[in-house]
Motif scaffolding. Structure first.
Motif, PDB file in Angstrom:
ATOM      1  N   THR A  15       5.057   0.799   6.683  1.00  0.00           N
ATOM      2  CA  THR A  15       4.224   1.416   5.665  1.00  0.00           C
ATOM      3  C   THR A  15       4.750   0.968   4.303  1.00  0.00           C
ATOM      4  O   THR A  15       5.863   0.431   4.192  1.00  0.00           O
ATOM      5  CB  THR A  15       4.283   2.951   5.736  1.00  0.00           C
ATOM      6  OG1 THR A  15       5.612   3.379   5.404  1.00  0.00           O
ATOM      7  CG2 THR A  15       3.894   3.458   7.111  1.00  0.00           C
ATOM      8  N   TYR A  26       3.095  -1.483  -4.053  1.00  0.00           N
ATOM      9  CA  TYR A  26       1.692  -1.687  -3.700  1.00  0.00           C
ATOM     10  C   TYR A  26       1.146  -2.980  -4.303  1.00  0.00           C
ATOM     11  O   TYR A  26       0.436  -3.744  -3.632  1.00  0.00           O
ATOM     12  CB  TYR A  26       0.863  -0.483  -4.152  1.00  0.00           C
ATOM     13  CG  TYR A  26       1.238   0.789  -3.425  1.00  0.00           C
ATOM     14  CD1 TYR A  26       0.771   1.044  -2.138  1.00  0.00           C
ATOM     15  CD2 TYR A  26       2.080   1.720  -4.019  1.00  0.00           C
ATOM     16  CE1 TYR A  26       1.121   2.199  -1.462  1.00  0.00           C
ATOM     17  CE2 TYR A  26       2.445   2.883  -3.346  1.00  0.00           C
ATOM     18  CZ  TYR A  26       1.967   3.112  -2.068  1.00  0.00           C
ATOM     19  OH  TYR A  26       2.326   4.265  -1.387  1.00  0.00           O
ATOM     20  N   LYS A  78      -5.139   5.566   8.757  1.00  0.00           N
ATOM     21  CA  LYS A  78      -4.874   6.759   7.970  1.00  0.00           C
ATOM     22  C   LYS A  78      -3.710   6.515   7.028  1.00  0.00           C
ATOM     23  O   LYS A  78      -3.729   6.924   5.866  1.00  0.00           O
ATOM     24  CB  LYS A  78      -4.568   7.924   8.919  1.00  0.00           C
ATOM     25  CG  LYS A  78      -4.408   9.250   8.204  1.00  0.00           C
ATOM     26  CD  LYS A  78      -4.245  10.395   9.187  1.00  0.00           C
ATOM     27  CE  LYS A  78      -4.120  11.724   8.451  1.00  0.00           C
ATOM     28  NZ  LYS A  78      -3.950  12.848   9.380  1.00  0.00           N
ATOM     29  N   VAL A  79      -2.677   5.854   7.536  1.00  0.00           N
ATOM     30  CA  VAL A  79      -1.580   5.361   6.700  1.00  0.00           C
ATOM     31  C   VAL A  79      -1.524   3.855   6.901  1.00  0.00           C
ATOM     32  O   VAL A  79      -1.224   3.382   8.005  1.00  0.00           O
ATOM     33  CB  VAL A  79      -0.229   6.001   7.077  1.00  0.00           C
ATOM     34  CG1 VAL A  79       0.870   5.422   6.210  1.00  0.00           C
ATOM     35  CG2 VAL A  79      -0.290   7.518   6.925  1.00  0.00           C
ATOM     36  N   GLY A 112      -0.591   0.026   7.155  1.00  0.00           N
ATOM     37  CA  GLY A 112       0.638  -0.676   7.485  1.00  0.00           C
ATOM     38  C   GLY A 112       0.553  -2.127   7.077  1.00  0.00           C
ATOM     39  O   GLY A 112      -0.530  -2.672   6.848  1.00  0.00           O
TER      40      GLY A 112
END
Length: 310
Positions: free
Chosen positions: A34, A50, A68-69, A71
């Protein structure tokens, strides 16, 4: 050098930023990370990771796994390196085309300029104090191999010559030459004497000349800056000359070296000054004693004459 540091440096040579290189090296250690995990692994600020991941994804060096998260994973190293090399080749091709076009555009101007020469193009005259200070700082900051200077009153304060202090430390650390000849006036100025010691502490070699005709600095055997006190203008007025002329600079280097070899170090000069002070005090004391003895003898002779006369 740590292995990861070396690998990051190699990736930077291929066109990645330091953060991009560190994040890529972190991504290859596991199948999926992540953003938060890779920020910790790569020791990259969370608020920057990011953008870094987006850049790697855009350059096809990392793959985004939505969810949802989200990777992220790295593409295989051989694929990543091939893509970076291809990007470098394309960039080099663009630079080659640009350089060819630019050279063709500039050539006519360069050719026409060969017909105009000014015998004093290498001499710059400065009269404004701010301009002189700025050029003095630039010459010191840009020196790469050697700085030689004649220093005499009026002195430049440390706050006015931060560039000189930094240049002395930089050149000394690089094993280069930085030498200053100060006139003996510095020995009578406690504040300036402390400044000179500070320059010595960062690597400036220092000697004390009996006298110096003017203030002068010679940089890299090619550029000279000298103060020329104006004999006609108001008191204290000065004109500075910046001369870019290797032959003149070499002549002044020889003059500097001649005075340097004949001059004592700062510690030697202080000891000589102290010894001279002691000698002067002893001589004054002896002279006073001799005068006192002569006066006593004169008084005694006068007294004997008076007795004889009586």
């Amino acid at each position: 050098m740590h292995t990861d540091d070396r690998r990051a440096a190699d990736l930077e040579e291929l066109g990645l930023t330091n953060y991009e290189a560190r994040v890529y090296l972190a991504l290859i250690r596991r199948d999926v990370f992540t953003a938060a995990e890779v920020a910790r692994e790569a020791q990259v600020p969370r608020q920057r990771v990011y953008d870094v991941l987006e850049g790697l994804t855009r350059r096809q060096l990392a793959v985004l796994h939505p969810g949802k998260v989200a990777g992220y994973s790295a593409v295989a190293p051989e694929v990543a390196v091939d893509r970076l090399m291809e990007q470098q080749r394309r960039s080099l091709g663009r630079l080659e085309r640009l350089s060819d076009d630019l050279a063709r555009e500039l050539l006519p101007t360069w050719d026409s300029g060969r017909t105009h020469t000014d015998p004093l193009d290498y001499v710059e005259v400065l009269r404004d104090a701010a301009d002189i200070s700025d050029r003095f700082a630039r010459i010191q900051s840009e020196a790469e191999r050697e700085l030689l200077s004649f220093s005499r009153p009026p002195w430049v304060t440390p706050s006015e010559n931060v560039a000189g202090f930094e240049a002395s430390a930089r050149l000394h650390a690089a094993g280069r030459t930085v030498r200053s000849l100060y006139s003996q006036d510095v020995l009578d100025d406690p504040v300036m004497l402390e400044v000179v010691r500070r320059f010595g502490e960062v690597g400036e070699e220092i000697r004390i000349a009996e006298s110096l005709p003017l203030k002068l600095i010679v940089a890299d055997g090619s550029t000279v800056l000298c103060d020329m006190p104006d004999p006609v203008a108001r008191a204290g007025a000065t004109t500075s000359l910046v001369i870019r002329h290797p032959s003149l600079a070499e002549t002044l280097r020889m003059a500097f070296q001649s005075i340097w070899e004949q001059s004592p170090t700062l510690d030697e000069a202080l000891k000589l000054r102290e010894a001279a002070t002691v000698r002067d005090a002893a001589a004054a004391s002896a002279a006073a004693g001799a005068e006192g003895g002569a006066a006593a003898r004169s008084a005694a002779e006068g007294g004997s004459a008076a007795v004889g006369g009586a």
